[in-house]
Motif scaffolding. Structure first.
Motif, PDB file in Angstrom:
ATOM      1  N   GLY A 269      -2.941  16.342 -27.894  1.00 23.47           N
ATOM      2  CA  GLY A 269      -4.082  15.876 -27.110  1.00 23.47           C
ATOM      3  C   GLY A 269      -5.260  15.501 -27.984  1.00 23.47           C
ATOM      4  N   THR A 270      -6.368  16.200 -27.816  1.00 26.58           N
ATOM      5  CA  THR A 270      -7.562  15.949 -28.632  1.00 26.58           C
ATOM      6  C   THR A 270      -7.463  16.572 -30.023  1.00 26.58           C
ATOM      7  OG1 THR A 270      -8.598  17.940 -27.750  1.00 26.58           O
ATOM      8  CG2 THR A 270      -9.079  15.867 -26.619  1.00 26.58           C
ATOM      9  N   GLY A 271      -6.442  17.393 -30.250  1.00 26.99           N
ATOM     10  CA  GLY A 271      -6.319  18.094 -31.525  1.00 26.99           C
ATOM     11  C   GLY A 271      -7.027  19.426 -31.551  1.00 26.99           C
ATOM     12  N   ILE A 272      -7.449  19.917 -30.379  1.00 23.95           N
ATOM     13  CA  ILE A 272      -8.271  21.133 -30.349  1.00 23.95           C
ATOM     14  C   ILE A 272      -7.529  22.350 -30.905  1.00 23.95           C
ATOM     15  CG2 ILE A 272      -7.653  21.596 -27.938  1.00 23.95           C
ATOM     16  CD1 ILE A 272     -10.459  22.789 -27.571  1.00 23.95           C
ATOM     17  N   LEU A 273      -6.237  22.505 -30.595  1.00 22.36           N
ATOM     18  CA  LEU A 273      -5.495  23.662 -31.102  1.00 22.36           C
ATOM     19  C   LEU A 273      -5.217  23.515 -32.592  1.00 22.36           C
ATOM     20  CD1 LEU A 273      -2.923  24.310 -28.208  1.00 22.36           C
ATOM     21  CD2 LEU A 273      -5.225  25.272 -28.523  1.00 22.36           C
ATOM     22  N   ALA A 274      -4.936  22.303 -33.033  1.00 22.33           N
ATOM     23  CA  ALA A 274      -4.726  22.056 -34.461  1.00 22.33           C
ATOM     24  C   ALA A 274      -5.993  22.368 -35.244  1.00 22.33           C
ATOM     25  CB  ALA A 274      -4.295  20.609 -34.685  1.00 22.33           C
ATOM     26  N   ILE A 275      -7.135  21.955 -34.705  1.00 26.24           N
ATOM     27  CA  ILE A 275      -8.418  22.224 -35.353  1.00 26.24           C
ATOM     28  C   ILE A 275      -8.677  23.722 -35.408  1.00 26.24           C
ATOM     29  CG2 ILE A 275     -10.920  21.979 -35.067  1.00 26.24           C
ATOM     30  CD1 ILE A 275     -10.270  19.149 -33.888  1.00 26.24           C
ATOM     31  N   MET A 276      -8.379  24.426 -34.314  1.00 31.94           N
ATOM     32  CA  MET A 276      -8.578  25.872 -34.296  1.00 31.94           C
ATOM     33  C   MET A 276      -7.682  26.551 -35.315  1.00 31.94           C
ATOM     34  SD  MET A 276     -10.499  28.096 -32.844  1.00 31.94           S
ATOM     35  CE  MET A 276     -10.607  29.668 -33.695  1.00 31.94           C
ATOM     36  N   ALA A 277      -6.430  26.092 -35.426  1.00 38.74           N
ATOM     37  CA  ALA A 277      -5.520  26.681 -36.415  1.00 38.74           C
ATOM     38  C   ALA A 277      -6.082  26.527 -37.823  1.00 38.74           C
ATOM     39  CB  ALA A 277      -4.143  26.020 -36.314  1.00 38.74           C
ATOM     40  N   SER A 278      -6.635  25.353 -38.108  1.00 41.00           N
ATOM     41  CA  SER A 278      -7.234  25.134 -39.427  1.00 41.00           C
ATOM     42  C   SER A 278      -8.427  26.048 -39.648  1.00 41.00           C
ATOM     43  CB  SER A 278      -7.655  23.670 -39.563  1.00 41.00           C
ATOM     44  OG  SER A 278      -8.238  23.426 -40.826  1.00 41.00           O
ATOM     45  N   LYS A 279      -9.273  26.184 -38.630  1.00 34.36           N
ATOM     46  CA  LYS A 279     -10.447  27.047 -38.756  1.00 34.36           C
ATOM     47  C   LYS A 279     -10.066  28.516 -38.920  1.00 34.36           C
ATOM     48  CE  LYS A 279     -13.849  24.153 -36.376  1.00 34.36           C
ATOM     49  NZ  LYS A 279     -14.971  24.224 -37.325  1.00 34.36           N
ATOM     50  N   LEU A 280      -8.872  28.880 -38.410  1.00 36.50           N
ATOM     51  CA  LEU A 280      -8.388  30.254 -38.557  1.00 36.50           C
ATOM     52  C   LEU A 280      -7.684  30.474 -39.895  1.00 36.50           C
ATOM     53  CD1 LEU A 280      -7.060  30.906 -34.943  1.00 36.50           C
ATOM     54  CD2 LEU A 280      -8.994  32.052 -36.043  1.00 36.50           C
ATOM     55  N   GLY A 281      -7.650  29.433 -40.728  1.00 40.23           N
ATOM     56  CA  GLY A 281      -7.144  29.613 -42.089  1.00 40.23           C
ATOM     57  C   GLY A 281      -5.780  29.036 -42.371  1.00 40.23           C
ATOM     58  N   ALA A 282      -5.199  28.262 -41.435  1.00 41.94           N
ATOM     59  CA  ALA A 282      -3.891  27.662 -41.688  1.00 41.94           C
ATOM     60  C   ALA A 282      -3.947  26.791 -42.943  1.00 41.94           C
ATOM     61  CB  ALA A 282      -3.448  26.832 -40.495  1.00 41.94           C
ATOM     62  N   GLU A 283      -2.885  26.849 -43.722  1.00 38.31           N
ATOM     63  CA  GLU A 283      -2.848  26.057 -44.954  1.00 38.31           C
ATOM     64  C   GLU A 283      -2.593  24.584 -44.657  1.00 38.31           C
ATOM     65  OE1 GLU A 283      -0.243  25.769 -49.106  1.00 38.31           O
ATOM     66  OE2 GLU A 283      -0.142  27.548 -47.844  1.00 38.31           O
ATOM     67  N   LYS A 284      -1.706  24.314 -43.686  1.00 34.79           N
ATOM     68  CA  LYS A 284      -1.353  22.949 -43.334  1.00 34.79           C
ATOM     69  C   LYS A 284      -1.057  22.893 -41.843  1.00 34.79           C
ATOM     70  CE  LYS A 284       2.172  19.382 -44.160  1.00 34.79           C
ATOM     71  NZ  LYS A 284       3.458  19.069 -44.856  1.00 34.79           N
ATOM     72  N   VAL A 285      -1.514  21.814 -41.188  1.00 37.92           N
ATOM     73  CA  VAL A 285      -1.290  21.651 -39.756  1.00 37.92           C
ATOM     74  C   VAL A 285      -0.757  20.246 -39.489  1.00 37.92           C
ATOM     75  CG1 VAL A 285      -2.268  21.784 -37.433  1.00 37.92           C
ATOM     76  CG2 VAL A 285      -3.230  23.203 -39.274  1.00 37.92           C
ATOM     77  N   THR A 286       0.344  20.167 -38.754  1.00 40.27           N
ATOM     78  CA  THR A 286       0.883  18.892 -38.298  1.00 40.27           C
ATOM     79  C   THR A 286       0.648  18.795 -36.797  1.00 40.27           C
ATOM     80  OG1 THR A 286       2.604  18.939 -39.999  1.00 40.27           O
ATOM     81  CG2 THR A 286       2.929  17.429 -38.154  1.00 40.27           C
TER      82      THR A 286
END
Length: 278
Positions: free
Chosen positions: A152-169
C-alpha cells in the motif's frame, strides 16, 4: 487510475451482518472500506468492477437484511482531495504517530511516520493496519530481513525500518502503491526499502526473517505457500486483512500445512491480525 465508490445504506439487526457483506465485497475485488453511521463506503478500481459479479455475490444477503447501494465514479485527479478531506493523524498507543505531510510533527512520540495521502491504501486508519503496527511494536525487528506484501503506502515497511530492520522489500501490484511507497520512504528518510511492483511472482529469491502481509483472506490463502518457502526457520509471519470468524480458522488450517504455527492474534471489531512462526 479511476475508482468506483459504492455507498451502501444498511439496515441490519446485527452488527455482524454488515461485516459479512463487507467481507464478501473484499472477495470480489473491493479493497478499501469506510464505515459510516448508516452503512459504509466501498472502493474498487474501475478495471476490476463487474456489477453482475457483485450482484451475484451479495444477493444471498437480501433475505437476511435490508441494504441498497449507489455507485459514484471517482477520477484519479479527485482522489487526493478525497483523502486530504478525511485524513486525520493516527495514534498507536503512546508510541506511534502517523501523520500526513500537512499535519504538524509530534516529537513526543517515539516513532513518527509521514504518509502522503494519495490513492494508495494503508494509512493506518483501518483496524488491520493499526493492529499490524501494534504487533510490530511488541516484537523484534532489529537487524532482520523483512518482506512487506501488499504494502500500500509502505507504512508497515517504513515501520519495520524504523524498528531497526536491516533490509525491507515492499511489494504491491498497484503501480500507484509502488510509487507511493517510494515517495513515503523518502519522506521518512528511509533508504533501506526496495519497492517492487507485482505480486508473489516478483518476490526475490531470498530468505526472510519476517514477513508482513495485510491483504485479504483469499490472497493470503493463495500466497501462504510462497511465504513458507521464503521464511527462515523460526521466522515470523504477520497476517491481517480478514475476520476472526470464519477466516482465522481457515487461515490457521492452511498455515499448519506448511509448518507455520499460530502464536497469537489481535481483534478489533471482528478484524484480526495474527502472528505465526515457522
Amino acid at each position: 487510475m479511476n475508482y468506483y465508490e459504492l455507498l451502501f445504506i444498511v439496515i441490519a439487526t446485527e452488527d455482524y451482518q454488515q461485516d459479512m457483506l463487507i467481507n464478501t465485497l473484499g472477495e470480489v475485488g473491493f479493497d478499501t472500506f469506510e464505515e459510516l453511521e448508516f452503512g459504509f463506503k466501498a472502493y474498487i478500481r474501475v478495471n476490476d468492477f463487474d456489477e453482475a459479479k457483485l450482484i451475484d455475490a451479495i444477493e444471498p444477503y437480501r433475505e437476511m437484511f435490508t441494504f441498497s447501494y449507489e455507485i459514484t465514479l471517482i477520477p484519479q485527479k479527485n482522489w487526493n482531495e478525497v483523502w486530504e478531506s478525511n485524513f486525520e493523524p493516527i495514534l498507536i498507543g503512546d508510541k506511534i504517530y502517523v501523520r500526513a505531510t500537512f499535519h504538524e510533527p509530534r516529537p513526543e512520540f517515539e516513532y513518527e511516520i509521514v504518509i502522503d495521502p494519495k490513492m494508495a491504501f494503508g494509512t493506518g486508519h483501518h483496524q488491520t493496519t493499526s493492529m499490524m503496527l501494534q504487533l510490530m511494536l511488541e516484537n523484534e525487528f532489529a537487524g532482520k530481513n523483512v518482506l512487506d506484501m501488499g504494502c500500500g503506502t509502505g507504512i508497515l515497511a517504513i515501520m519495520a525500518s524504523k524498528l531497526g530492520a536491516e533490509k525491507v522489500t515492499a511489494i504491491d501490484y498497484d503501480p500507484v502503491c509502488f510509487d507511493s511507497t517510494i515517495e513515503n520512504a523518502q519522506l521518512n528518510n528511509i533508504d533501506n526499502i526496495e519497492a517492487l511492483c507485482g505480486s508473489k511472482e516478483v518476490i526475490p529469491n531470498d530468505q526472510y526473517d519476517t514477513i508482513l502481509a495485510n491483504i485479504n483472506r483469499n490472497i493470503l490463502l493463495d500466497q501462504i505457500l510462497s511465504y513458507s518457502e521464503i521464511l527462515k526457520t523460526d521466522g515470523e509471519l504477520y497476517l491481517s486483512g480478514f475476520y476472526e470468524q470464519p477466516d482465522l480458522d481457515i487461515i490457521m488450517d492452511e498455515a499448519r500445512k506448511y509448518g507455520l504455527k499460530y502464536i497469537i492474534h489481535k481483534k478489533d471489531k471482528d478484524w484480526v491480525a495474527a502472528k505465526f512462526v515457522k
